[in-house]
Design an enzyme around this catalytic site. Structure first.
Site, mmCIF file in Angstrom:
data_model
loop_
_atom_site.group_PDB
_atom_site.id
_atom_site.type_symbol
_atom_site.label_atom_id
_atom_site.label_comp_id
_atom_site.label_asym_id
_atom_site.label_seq_id
_atom_site.Cartn_x
_atom_site.Cartn_y
_atom_site.Cartn_z
ATOM 1 N N THR A 93 45.105 -25.804 9.742
ATOM 2 C CA THR A 93 44.126 -26.895 9.615
ATOM 3 C C THR A 93 44.082 -27.767 10.869
ATOM 4 O OG1 THR A 93 44.188 -26.890 7.221
ATOM 5 C CG2 THR A 93 43.590 -28.975 8.245
ATOM 6 N N ALA A 94 45.240 -28.030 11.473
ATOM 7 C CA ALA A 94 45.254 -28.872 12.681
ATOM 8 C C ALA A 94 44.483 -28.181 13.813
ATOM 9 C CB ALA A 94 46.685 -29.155 13.107
ATOM 10 N N THR A 95 44.681 -26.865 13.946
ATOM 11 C CA THR A 95 43.950 -26.122 14.991
ATOM 12 C C THR A 95 42.450 -26.145 14.698
ATOM 13 O OG1 THR A 95 45.858 -24.646 15.015
ATOM 14 C CG2 THR A 95 43.964 -23.971 16.323
ATOM 15 N N CYS B 113 47.157 -17.518 2.868
ATOM 16 C CA CYS B 113 46.571 -18.833 2.580
ATOM 17 C C CYS B 113 46.191 -18.975 1.115
ATOM 18 C CB CYS B 113 45.373 -19.083 3.491
ATOM 19 S SG CYS B 113 44.190 -17.738 3.462
ATOM 20 N N GLU C 12 32.656 -17.169 4.281
ATOM 21 C CA GLU C 12 32.532 -15.819 4.808
ATOM 22 C C GLU C 12 32.338 -14.884 3.615
ATOM 23 O OE1 GLU C 12 36.129 -15.477 7.183
ATOM 24 O OE2 GLU C 12 35.104 -16.394 8.878
ATOM 25 N N GLU D 265 38.141 -21.237 8.419
ATOM 26 C CA GLU D 265 38.933 -20.899 7.223
ATOM 27 C C GLU D 265 40.340 -21.392 7.501
ATOM 28 O OE1 GLU D 265 37.646 -19.617 4.600
ATOM 29 O OE2 GLU D 265 35.697 -19.183 5.493
HETATM 30 O O1 TXE Z 1 48.309 -21.116 13.580
HETATM 31 P P1 TXE Z 1 47.188 -21.458 14.638
HETATM 32 P P2 TXE Z 1 49.879 -21.165 13.772
HETATM 33 C C1 TXE Z 1 48.832 -22.313 8.874
HETATM 34 C C2 TXE Z 1 50.272 -22.223 8.401
HETATM 35 C C3 TXE Z 1 51.018 -22.172 9.672
HETATM 36 C C4 TXE Z 1 50.220 -23.131 10.512
HETATM 37 C C5 TXE Z 1 50.363 -22.954 11.985
HETATM 38 O O2 TXE Z 1 50.625 -23.383 7.704
HETATM 39 O O3 TXE Z 1 52.352 -22.582 9.527
HETATM 40 O O4 TXE Z 1 48.894 -22.869 10.151
HETATM 41 O O5 TXE Z 1 50.290 -21.587 12.310
HETATM 42 C C6 TXE Z 1 44.598 -19.659 17.890
HETATM 43 N N1 TXE Z 1 41.758 -23.019 20.552
HETATM 44 N N2 TXE Z 1 48.159 -21.032 8.918
HETATM 45 O O6 TXE Z 1 50.320 -22.228 14.704
HETATM 46 O O7 TXE Z 1 47.782 -22.101 15.849
HETATM 47 C C7 TXE Z 1 45.927 -18.934 17.876
HETATM 48 O O8 TXE Z 1 46.193 -18.356 19.126
HETATM 49 C C8 TXE Z 1 41.441 -21.810 20.072
HETATM 50 C C9 TXE Z 1 47.213 -20.786 7.894
HETATM 51 O O9 TXE Z 1 50.329 -19.812 14.081
HETATM 52 O O10 TXE Z 1 46.120 -22.141 13.920
HETATM 53 C C10 TXE Z 1 45.689 -17.925 16.779
HETATM 54 O O11 TXE Z 1 44.925 -16.820 17.265
HETATM 55 N N3 TXE Z 1 42.297 -21.033 19.385
HETATM 56 C C11 TXE Z 1 46.367 -19.635 8.192
HETATM 57 C C12 TXE Z 1 44.857 -18.710 15.765
HETATM 58 O O12 TXE Z 1 44.298 -19.789 16.517
HETATM 59 C C13 TXE Z 1 43.524 -21.510 19.146
HETATM 60 C C14 TXE Z 1 46.949 -18.507 8.905
HETATM 61 C C15 TXE Z 1 45.646 -19.286 14.605
HETATM 62 O O13 TXE Z 1 46.749 -19.998 15.098
HETATM 63 C C16 TXE Z 1 43.916 -22.782 19.610
HETATM 64 C C17 TXE Z 1 47.868 -18.907 9.938
HETATM 65 C C18 TXE Z 1 42.971 -23.540 20.346
HETATM 66 N N4 TXE Z 1 43.259 -24.748 20.842
HETATM 67 C C19 TXE Z 1 48.456 -20.132 9.886
HETATM 68 N N5 TXE Z 1 45.193 -22.992 19.223
HETATM 69 C C20 TXE Z 1 45.383 -19.208 7.157
HETATM 70 N N6 TXE Z 1 44.430 -20.064 6.827
HETATM 71 O O14 TXE Z 1 45.404 -18.095 6.674
HETATM 72 C C21 TXE Z 1 45.590 -21.898 18.541
HETATM 73 N N7 TXE Z 1 44.601 -20.983 18.498
#
Ligand code: TXE
Length: 480
Positions: free
Chosen positions: A229-231, A283, A461, A249
């Site tokens: 969610t933060a990303t 998720c 989606e 998503e």
């Molecule tokens: O995910 P990120 P992270 C949740 C779960 C997990 C947390 C962090 O709680 O512990 O998120 O996981 C890309 N601009 N989910 O840090 O960072 C990154 O390279 C563009 C829920 O691994 O969100 C990767 O390809 N892209 C979730 C993708 O974003 C960026 C599944 C996801 O990574 C970016 C995974 C940026 N600034 C984690 N920063 C679900 N909804 O299923 C990162 N990325």
């Protein structure tokens, strides 16, 4: 060592600046290869490839696009074992799971959207009394960006790419840097299936460099993202002033609500799965379990007994139920939440410890953990842990449980166990979630809209929703 390369314009190439990132095998903690740490130059090259390919691909007949996508699906099926092993090695999930779910669903994504595009239709409106007819053109957007996470690597990667390509777009895609392997292998399959060069480009690297470059690219007109969610919030901030189309998503903290009148055995078996499938790293997992008070003690005993019987082990063992967590930092995050639970007067009913798997002592293994919480407001009940950890607590009434279910910032999915039809209707109408499963979990029909509300995301989606996202509607009004 197994080095992977970017797939740009139909060819495999090293990153322009020759920067690389280590790729870890979570089952033993060892580096087993390197992946490109791509920068803005690589993304630009991928964009140029996609842009050139767009002229032809957007004019390719639906039958031809469909034929190629279905061919990719067939080739994935032919390579099931190889892809399942690669996915498991990269991610830590049991090979059996990758073989039965991840890779078959990735193949289904291509087959489904290959077929769906031939059935996709647009509207027309006769403006009665004004001698005019309006019709809607659904045109491909151009070059789109697809960014996916590590938990269901190929499954979620293709969930975006397949509809984007079916709709006539060209794609610059980035899989998670934590699990890039099957996306890399997909490039070979696309070439073999005859996908024209440049239609799909796969660029590997970190989110903050490669991912950011895709989101910031002025001519990549739409971003489909699945991840934290933060990303997602960060991506929205970057993309909004550029007026990009966005589909996000994001995370979930899904309630699993169990009433005494449910089919108990079915509920118990499915709840084991909805809690711990893929090490709880989905998720959609039901990580907050609410049980009606009259069956709470029985459920607690039966559930904990079932969880204690799960095998934590090496992903390639046939009898492994729980494999390795995806990475060392993720393992540390999940362990930190178990400590937080104890500090909040949570009771660990089972699990809570790291597991040493003989011969793989440096792997990232954790016992499936069940925590009884004194209140739904504690952090472990509110924040996404995304690992093999669930909370349980009793409830007294439908009204109470509905309030608790909705009192989180997320709203992705909810599961309801009951045989009372009126309650089913009341609850499913009021649950704040994009998906409500009744007496089942993660049963997917690819035609249905998929996505969440609140902090779980924006947009949907799946099915025609995905084809609508990946096309730009244009109203044409003709007066006669
Ligand atoms: O995910 P990120 P992270 C949740 C779960 C997990 C947390 C962090 O709680 O512990 O998120 O996981 C890309 N601009 N989910 O840090 O960072 C990154 O390279 C563009 C829920 O691994 O969100 C990767 O390809 N892209 C979730 C993708 O974003 C960026 C599944 C996801 O990574 C970016 C995974 C940026 N600034 C984690 N920063 C679900 N909804 O299923 C990162 N990325």
């Amino acid at each position: 060592m197994l080095n992977i390369q970017n797939y740009i314009n139909g060819t495999f190439q090293d990153p322009i600046k020759d920067n690389w990132i280590d790729n870890y095998n979570p089952s033993n903690g060892e580096v087993y290869g390197q992946i490109p740490n791509s920068h803005i130059e690589d993304v630009e090259q991928a964009y140029q490839g996609a842009k050139s390919a767009f002229k032809l691909w957007s004019k390719t007949t639906l039958e031809e696009r469909s034929r190629i996508l279905i061919k990719i699906s067939e080739l994935l099926e032919e390579n099931l074992q190889r892809f399942a092993e690669a996915e498991s090695k990269d991610n830590g999930k049991p090979v059996s799971l990758a073989k039965s779910i991840d890779i078959p669903r990735a193949a289904s994504n291509f087959r489904f959207f290959g077929n769906a595009i031939t059935q996709f239709a647009s509207e027309s409106h006769e403006s009665v009394g004004q001698s005019a007819i309006n019709y809607t053109l659904r045109q491909p957007i151009g070059v789109v960006g697809c960014i996916s996470p590590w938990n269901l690597p190929l499954y979620l990667f293709t969930w975006k790419i397949a509809p984007a390509l079916a709709a006539g777009n060209c794609v610059v895609a980035k899989p998670s840097e934590v699990t890039p392997m099957t996306a890399f292998l997909l490039g070979e399959i696309c070439n073999e299936a005859g996908l024209p060069k440049g239609v799909l480009n796969i660029v590997h690297g970190l989110g903050t460099s490669t991912g950011q470059a895709i989101v910031e690219h002025p001519d990549i007109k739409a971003i489909s993202f699945t991840g934290g969610t933060a990303t997602g919030a960060h991506i929205a901030k970057v993309a909004a002033p550029m007026f990009k189309k966005l589909s996000l998503e994001l995370g979930g903290k899904n309630p699993n609500i169990i009433f005494a009148d449910c089919d108990y055995d079915d509920m118990l078996n499915t709840t084991v799965r909805s809690s711990f499938a893929n090490q709880g790293q989905i998720c959609l997992c039901g990580s907050r379990i609410f049980v009606e008070k009259s069956i709470y003690d029985k459920f607690k005993t039966d559930f904990v007994n079932k969880i204690k019987a799960l095998n934590v082990g090496h992903p390639s063992n046939a009898d492994t139920n729980i494999g390795a967590l995806v990475s060392k930092p993720h393992l540390e995050k999940v362990k930190a939440y178990i400590n937080i639970a104890q500090g909040e007067n949570g009771t660990i009913l089972c699990g809570g410890n790291e597991v040493t798997v003989h011969g793989y002592e440096n792997g990232y293994y954790l016992e499936p953990t069940v925590i009884e919480v004194p209140t739904d407001e504690c952090r472990v009940n509110q924040e996404e842990i995304f690992g093999p950890v669930v909370t349980i607590m009793p409830f007294e009434s439908e009204e109470d449980v509905l309030k608790m279910a909705n009192k989180v910032k997320y709203g992705l999915s909810a599961t309801l166990w009951t045989n009372n039809l009126n309650r089913t209707m009341r609850m499913s109408n009021q649950l704040q979630a994009g998906i409500v499963w009744v007496n089942t979990w993660m049963m997917r029909d690819l035609r249905t809209p998929f996505g969440g509300v609140k902090a779980s995301g924006v947009g949907r989606e799946g099915g025609f929703e995905a084809l609508r996202f990946f096309t730009e509607p244009k109203n044409v009004c003709i007066k006669y």
